[in-house]
Design a protein around this motif. Structure first.
Motif, mmCIF file in Angstrom:
data_model
loop_
_atom_site.group_PDB
_atom_site.id
_atom_site.type_symbol
_atom_site.label_atom_id
_atom_site.label_comp_id
_atom_site.label_asym_id
_atom_site.label_seq_id
_atom_site.Cartn_x
_atom_site.Cartn_y
_atom_site.Cartn_z
ATOM 1 N N ASP A 281 -9.884 4.377 -3.545
ATOM 2 C CA ASP A 281 -8.735 3.693 -2.951
ATOM 3 C C ASP A 281 -9.169 2.555 -2.026
ATOM 4 O O ASP A 281 -10.046 2.736 -1.181
ATOM 5 N N SER A 282 -8.565 1.414 -2.225
ATOM 6 C CA SER A 282 -8.751 0.226 -1.351
ATOM 7 C C SER A 282 -10.101 -0.452 -1.487
ATOM 8 O O SER A 282 -10.420 -1.346 -0.699
ATOM 9 N N THR B 293 -0.988 1.095 -3.002
ATOM 10 C CA THR B 293 -1.366 2.319 -3.697
ATOM 11 C C THR B 293 -0.326 2.797 -4.703
ATOM 12 O O THR B 293 -0.660 3.115 -5.848
ATOM 13 N N ASP C 84 -7.527 0.840 -6.757
ATOM 14 C CA ASP C 84 -6.110 0.531 -6.960
ATOM 15 C C ASP C 84 -5.736 -0.839 -6.404
ATOM 16 O O ASP C 84 -4.714 -1.409 -6.798
ATOM 17 N N HIS C 85 -6.538 -1.356 -5.507
ATOM 18 C CA HIS C 85 -6.326 -2.683 -4.918
ATOM 19 C C HIS C 85 -7.524 -2.950 -4.031
ATOM 20 O O HIS C 85 -8.304 -2.039 -3.732
ATOM 21 N N HIS D 113 -4.218 -4.045 3.174
ATOM 22 C CA HIS D 113 -3.629 -4.320 1.857
ATOM 23 C C HIS D 113 -2.135 -4.063 1.968
ATOM 24 O O HIS D 113 -1.641 -3.736 3.025
HETATM 25 ZN ZN LIG Z 1 -4.488 2.402 -2.295
#
Ligand SMILES: [Zn+2]
Length: 289
Positions: free
Chosen positions: A21-22, A52, A257-258, A270
């Motif tokens: 994640d991230s 997310t 996811d980003h 984000h």
């Molecule tokens: Zn995320």
């Protein structure tokens, strides 16, 4: 290419999506994760979303981070990308129309291909009551937001039917904390909290809102970026353990996811950010090494 339905029973490889994640692409590159490199060289790809929840919905629609190809229609890219599941799953004759009408990968894997489907997520925004939890046989919000290693003992694979796992990993998410790190020592981003404080002040009290001000503590932002890189280095060791316990017939996708902003153009984090860096994510996939 066969157009008949895939036979029941053991058909297809296990499929494991690990979403860090991230994690921004260049944090992966800076960490040089040697175990992850056994899957291949990570590509820089682009996430479809900056946050997310929408990003995971997109991933569960089967659409992985994209390559930003010019002169291509979205629907065509989706269909072409979906055909790659033939290779990922080791099943010939994958047809996009069988993803219809749900357009949801777990639904397709479970009902069309007989997979068992499982998710372990770290981010509360993906908890088991959200729309992401559809057609999963098991779905767990992990007790800690930052402990991928705790997922390993919960992975189960069967000889009877292939498995799909979604693992949403949180060590790479703010505050980029490793599981053994005392929360008391997590960084406090006073510079960022200060932004919100100053924004409030600006609305109420600031006579000259255009006046330049320091939005970020640059040293703290560098520290945060270093912490995300360090999280990748730590996770690389967890991946070594993951690769050891996955059955040979497993296809692994590792991505994010980003991305994340660390002060570029006065952005942090984000979500409500339109900036190239929030879309840049690492992507690598292949048979378990
Ligand atoms: Zn995320």
């Amino acid at each position: 290419m066969s157009t008949s339905p895939e036979p029941a029973g053991r058909t297809g490889r296990n499929l494991v999506f690990v979403v860090l994640d991230s994690l921004r692409y260049d944090s992966w590159v800076a960490a040089r994760p040697a175990n992850l490199a056994r899957l291949g060289e990570a590509e820089k790809r682009w996430s479809y979303a900056t946050w997310t929840a929408p990003s995971h919905l997109n991933l569960m629609m089967g659409l992985l981070p994209h390559t930003s190809p010019p002169e291509v229609y979205a629907s065509e890219y989706y269909k072409q990308d979906f055909l790659r599941y033939s290779e990922r799953l080791g099943i010939e004759g994958i047809e996009f129309k069988r993803l219809l009408p749900s357009l949801f990968l777990p639904t397709y894997l479970k009902h069309a291909l007989g997979y068992s489907t499982h998710a372990m997520v770290s981010m509360p925004v993906l908890n088991e009551h959200t729309v992401i939890n559809r057609d999963f046989d098991s779905y767990e919000l992990m007790p800690a937001h930052n402990d991928m290693a705790a997922m390993l003992s919960k992975l189960h694979f069967s000889d009877e039917r292939p498995s799909f796992y979604l693992l949403n990993v949180g060590e790479t998410h703010y505050p980029y904390a490793l599981p053994d790190e005392d929360p008391e020592t997590w960084p406090r981003i006073s510079g960022v909290h200060g932004v919100f404080k100053r924004l409030d002040e600006r609305e109420q009290d600031q006579p000259h809102p255009a006046e330049p001000r320091e939005f970020f503590d640059q040293a703290k932002l560098r520290e945060l970026r270093d912490r995300q890189i360090n999280a990748v280095t730590y996770l690389d060791g967890v991946f070594a353990r993951l690769f050891n316990l996955l059955p040979d017939n497993t296809w692994v996708v590792v991505t994010s996811d980003h991305g994340e902003l660390f002060g570029e153009d006065r952005y942090f984090g984000h979500g409500p950010i339109a900036h190239e860096k929030v879309l840049e994510v690492p992507f690598v996939e292949g048979m378990v090494p």
